[in-house]
Design a protein around this motif. Structure first.
Motif, PDB file in Angstrom:
ATOM      1  N   MET A   1      29.613 -30.270 -14.965  1.00 18.60           N
ATOM      2  CA  MET A   1      29.742 -30.925 -13.717  1.00 18.60           C
ATOM      3  C   MET A   1      31.137 -31.598 -13.437  1.00 18.60           C
ATOM      4  N   ALA A   2      31.726 -31.528 -12.275  1.00 16.67           N
ATOM      5  CA  ALA A   2      32.934 -32.480 -12.277  1.00 16.67           C
ATOM      6  C   ALA A   2      32.374 -33.723 -11.943  1.00 16.67           C
ATOM      7  N   ARG A   8      33.264 -35.246  -4.113  1.00 19.72           N
ATOM      8  CA  ARG A   8      33.444 -35.913  -2.862  1.00 19.72           C
ATOM      9  C   ARG A   8      34.633 -35.337  -1.973  1.00 19.72           C
ATOM     10  N   GLU A   9      35.921 -35.836  -2.774  1.00 23.93           N
ATOM     11  CA  GLU A   9      37.171 -35.566  -2.429  1.00 23.93           C
ATOM     12  C   GLU A   9      37.359 -34.166  -1.975  1.00 23.93           C
ATOM     13  N   LEU A  40      37.503 -25.930  -5.457  1.00 24.30           N
ATOM     14  CA  LEU A  40      35.913 -26.457  -5.366  1.00 24.30           C
ATOM     15  C   LEU A  40      35.032 -25.420  -5.839  1.00 24.30           C
ATOM     16  N   CYS A  41      35.494 -24.084  -5.980  1.00 20.73           N
ATOM     17  CA  CYS A  41      34.628 -22.971  -6.598  1.00 20.73           C
ATOM     18  C   CYS A  41      34.587 -22.943  -8.015  1.00 20.73           C
ATOM     19  N   VAL A  42      36.096 -23.238  -8.293  1.00 23.26           N
ATOM     20  CA  VAL A  42      36.052 -23.423 -10.012  1.00 23.26           C
ATOM     21  C   VAL A  42      35.065 -24.554 -10.683  1.00 23.26           C
ATOM     22  N   VAL A  43      35.192 -25.821  -9.974  1.00 22.64           N
ATOM     23  CA  VAL A  43      34.563 -26.847 -10.524  1.00 22.64           C
ATOM     24  C   VAL A  43      33.028 -26.716 -10.113  1.00 22.64           C
ATOM     25  N   ALA A  56      27.990 -28.420  -4.898  1.00 22.71           N
ATOM     26  CA  ALA A  56      28.710 -29.722  -4.699  1.00 22.71           C
ATOM     27  C   ALA A  56      27.832 -30.977  -4.242  1.00 22.71           C
ATOM     28  N   ARG A  57      27.529 -30.663  -3.045  1.00 26.82           N
ATOM     29  CA  ARG A  57      26.282 -31.621  -2.358  1.00 26.82           C
ATOM     30  C   ARG A  57      25.241 -31.878  -3.181  1.00 26.82           C
ATOM     31  N   GLY A  58      24.685 -30.943  -3.684  1.00 23.21           N
ATOM     32  CA  GLY A  58      23.627 -31.075  -4.835  1.00 23.21           C
ATOM     33  C   GLY A  58      23.751 -32.033  -5.742  1.00 23.21           C
ATOM     34  N   GLN A  59      25.243 -31.505  -6.306  1.00 28.66           N
ATOM     35  CA  GLN A  59      25.575 -32.607  -7.680  1.00 28.66           C
ATOM     36  C   GLN A  59      25.756 -33.867  -7.157  1.00 28.66           C
TER      37      GLN A  59
END
Length: 72
Positions: A1-2, A8-9, A40-43, A56-59
């Motif tokens: 996880m990033a 956020r960025e 974003l897709c990679v991370v 990302a929002r879930g993380q």
């Protein structure tokens, strides 16, 4: 996880660039959106922007919940 700050960025950048592209953004804006979407897709381990934003929002939500002290 990033790291949450990176997530956020990237989320904020994707959303901003999407709005600019939708309102007639130029080729550079489109290219920036593609690059940011790719990152974003990679991370997030996804292949499409909507899925990447969802993950990302879930993380980010999970990271925020871990930072909040438990209340009794």
């Amino acid at each position: 996880m990033a790291h949450p700050s990176l997530l956020r960025e990237l989320v904020e950048r994707c959303e901003t660039l999407r709005r600019r592209t939708a309102s007639g953004g130029n080729a550079e804006t489109v290219r920036e959106l593609e690059d940011t979407t790719y990152t974003l897709c990679v991370v997030t381990g996804t292949h499409q922007l909507d899925a990447a934003l969802f993950v990302a929002r879930g993380q980010l939500s999970d990271a925020m919940a871990r930072q909040q002290p438990m209340r009794h």
